[in-house]
Motif scaffolding. Sequence first.
Motif, PDB file in Angstrom:
ATOM      1  N   TRP A 531      12.795 -44.833 -12.998  1.00 54.04           N
ATOM      2  CA  TRP A 531      13.056 -44.813 -11.561  1.00 54.04           C
ATOM      3  C   TRP A 531      14.557 -44.901 -11.284  1.00 54.04           C
ATOM      4  CZ3 TRP A 531       9.518 -43.728  -7.931  1.00 54.04           C
ATOM      5  CH2 TRP A 531       8.168 -43.860  -8.265  1.00 54.04           C
ATOM      6  N   TYR A 533      17.227 -45.111  -7.727  1.00 55.29           N
ATOM      7  CA  TYR A 533      17.262 -45.218  -6.279  1.00 55.29           C
ATOM      8  C   TYR A 533      18.618 -45.715  -5.836  1.00 55.29           C
ATOM      9  CZ  TYR A 533      15.847 -49.896  -7.844  1.00 55.29           C
ATOM     10  OH  TYR A 533      15.754 -51.087  -8.519  1.00 55.29           O
ATOM     11  N   GLN A 563      17.647 -42.989  -1.088  1.00 57.15           N
ATOM     12  CA  GLN A 563      17.125 -41.997  -2.027  1.00 57.15           C
ATOM     13  C   GLN A 563      16.364 -42.704  -3.140  1.00 57.15           C
ATOM     14  OE1 GLN A 563      19.514 -39.909  -5.317  1.00 57.15           O
ATOM     15  NE2 GLN A 563      19.528 -38.375  -3.686  1.00 57.15           N
ATOM     16  N   ARG A 565      14.074 -41.538  -6.879  1.00 62.68           N
ATOM     17  CA  ARG A 565      13.626 -40.469  -7.766  1.00 62.68           C
ATOM     18  C   ARG A 565      12.774 -41.050  -8.887  1.00 62.68           C
ATOM     19  NH1 ARG A 565      18.157 -37.945 -10.622  1.00 62.68           N
ATOM     20  NH2 ARG A 565      19.262 -39.906 -10.215  1.00 62.68           N
ATOM     21  N   GLN A 579      11.264 -34.123 -12.618  1.00 61.14           N
ATOM     22  CA  GLN A 579      11.563 -35.213 -11.709  1.00 61.14           C
ATOM     23  C   GLN A 579      11.104 -34.860 -10.307  1.00 61.14           C
ATOM     24  OE1 GLN A 579      15.961 -35.447 -11.843  1.00 61.14           O
ATOM     25  NE2 GLN A 579      15.934 -34.841  -9.694  1.00 61.14           N
ATOM     26  N   GLY A 581      11.680 -36.455  -6.124  1.00 54.67           N
ATOM     27  CA  GLY A 581      12.521 -37.376  -5.383  1.00 54.67           C
ATOM     28  C   GLY A 581      12.277 -37.306  -3.891  1.00 54.67           C
ATOM     29  N   GLU A 583      14.458 -38.313  -0.148  1.00 57.46           N
ATOM     30  CA  GLU A 583      15.689 -38.734   0.506  1.00 57.46           C
ATOM     31  C   GLU A 583      15.453 -38.878   2.004  1.00 57.46           C
ATOM     32  OE1 GLU A 583      19.004 -36.204  -0.214  1.00 57.46           O
ATOM     33  OE2 GLU A 583      18.679 -36.108  -2.387  1.00 57.46           O
TER      34      GLU A 583
END
Length: 876
Positions: A531, A533, A563, A565, A579, A581, A583
Amino acid sequence: MNFKVLANFAFLCIFSIAFSQKDSVRVIREYTTAPLPINEHIAIDGVLSDTGWEHVPWDGNFTVYEPNNGQRPRQLTQFKITYDAKYLYVAVKCLDSVPSSIEKRLARRDNFAGDWIEINIDSYHDKRTGFSFNVSAAGVKGDEFISQNGDNWDASWNPIWYTATQIGEIGWTAEMKIPFSQLKFGTAEEQVWGLQLHRRLFRDEERSIWQSIPLESPGWVSEFGILKGLKNIQPQKQLEIQPFLVNQYDSYPKQEGNPFKDGRDYVLNAGLDAKIGITNDLTLDLTVNPDFGQVDADPGAIALDGFQIFFEERRPFFIENKNIFDYEFADGNDNVFYSRRIGRSPQKSVNAVAGEYVDLPINSTILGAAKFSGKTKDGWSLGLMESVTGKMFAEVGSFDGEKRSELVEPLTNYLVARVQKDFNERNSFVGGIFTATNRNLTSELEFLRKAAYTGGLDFRHSWKNRNYYLEGNFVGSHVVGSENAIVNTQRSITHLFQRVDASHVNVDPNRTSLTGTGGKLEIGKTGGGSWRYNGGFVWRSPELELNDIGFLRQADEIKQTAQIRKLFLKPTNFYRRAQIGFEQYTTYDFEGNYNRIQYEMQGFINYKNNWWTEIGAAHKPRIFSNTVLRGGPRWRWSEENFAYLFFGSDNRKKFNFTLGYVNSQAAQNNFSLERYVLRFYYQPFDAFSLSVSSEYEENPNRTQYVTETSINGLPRYITGNIDQRTFSTSIRFNYSINPNLSIQYYGQPFISRGIYTDFNYVANSLAKNINERVTLFNQDQLTSTETGNSYSIDENLDGTVDYQIVNPDFSFVQFRSNLVVRWEYVPGSEIFLVWSQGVAGLANPYDTLGSNLDGQIFGEKKDNTFLIKATYRFIL
């Protein structure tokens, strides 16, 4: 500040602390070298037969970095390192059970094609920066300066070093000879450097490394192994002088009656670049009358929103060591130092009368520049840059031979000073920056600011094995000028103090200075586990002004960001890595207006066969802007959704491609965007490669700003329905005769046209319904003039024209190209043969893009430039 901003930021802080992990335990590998015996010599031929290599041990046991992190590689790699008083020597054996499959593609320097091996050296041992030396199986050099713990690799760094390769029955071998003068280190009796070796097995796209690094690590340089045994080596002060000579011939279409366009010009130019090692750590770079004729031209671009366009720096003097001077204080391209301001286009226009012609300089002449930069063994990064650009005059003449000069840019001095200091075992740093711009103004140039100063402080703290970080910066600016200059600044699109509905700013005609602030604070997780962030906020106060030597798009903004991910780092039978994510951000102005919120999802997957897909989508339920009406009231856009999809084939193949599609749609068809992207790369044989990148976009907008006028003493803001279409293509090819002699071509046709219909005026700029936001002119109110160059508007239908607007339809066409023969005849010394072509102009907006492309580019006579540039690099 809005509660949501604080809440989001507090959440990220708590989230970061709550999920903190203990420091992981890693085995740090060491390689202990030994000096080359005095009576031994190593010839750099790639053969590894010299007896000097027998005094140091082989090392190997590489592990896979990608795709199967931590596993044994398919092919073995071994290396040795030795040294003498002036050089570091590296020998590498890239064993290969199928030597016929070794990919040996020729390319220009820093292309990194085919099989290769590189050595990364952190000679500062600061765990953030390093020097990378790379050689391919075909003998092509690559070198990069590494900064930001591996987040930035600067290929513009071109040190002098020596290398050779050989392909044999057991694989291929490489030798490197790296002068200590090209590295930076202290005066300790025994040096301890960070070390990494990295091999690419091209056919399997496997990356193996000597010091194992988990994919979830927070960086690259901080994870290096150790090089020991470098005893009693003396730092080598760099002293290099590189004079150059340029012969340039320009040909272009002759313009009858224009004394400045007789069809040809000839220029003989000379200059000097130099590197002087003040200490081994710190270098003074000098340039006198620099020439950048071999540098690619900027791509074509048009901005209908009124904002300046950001172009990347391409000039070698300013690119080298740019990481030391960089100060990206907020987000986007905003930076305290934007080197493209030095040598900028003259800022004063010339009003010629009928029968006069103007020869306006394209850029300001850089009389000289000096750059003092480097990093000390104690962790001090230092940078000082001084540059002076000369007075620039436009020549104004007529067909009868009379000429006069008009000053269009003043003598200007630019200063940038940068410092950073590492501490806390190199896990943290603090720094500062100061810039100054001073102009020697005369009365005709008083609309320019006389002086501009900025100062800033920045910091970053990392903990838990650098997996977590807290960083921030602060910027203050102060600009000084005449009342006219400061009014221009207040009214510029960056500030727009004249906004009719803004109570926190107003244009003060008596002011002679402005002072503003900006900055950023961010916290996040950058390594460990799967993780990632971060969250924080940035701000730019209304009076912040950086555009004398920096880049600032818009002031008067507060922005909150967040954010997160999820990384999928372990390969499966379906993918190598992936990945996803999310935002989110919101923006406000300093009056407290809640202007924008956006939510965005992204995903990326690299499949098992090395093809890939990138996808994303976003929703903008709230979009307000203070700039659309250029000083008018705050404007509301209809809510927007956009999505994009890109996918591509295996980039190792001799033919590979990328296809992309971007779609944006606003409610009530307020505006939309469709962009189509095609890129492909083709290398039919090892010495030749061709790449093409094409984009076509349609960008209609029912409320595109046209102009401001007035009716009955009140402002009237006119917008229109624009049908804008843009096409651009970038074409590159490279033919490498050998690693040091190549022919390179770059060409870009660009065309953009816009046709306006359905003109309207702003009725209620904040209305949610677009039909209430603007009122459409009917056919009785709006009449085209006989010439078609403008429209007359009788808004109240009383038979009298209330105002006129210029027809805003346009079609802009541009073509730029460079054909360069580059020969590095000895390391560091080059000869360039350059042929540049270009044409730019306006076309008929009612013709198709294809016909304008044919008529204005292929059918027009072009400007041609031929030049020969020779440099020789003296190493003293």
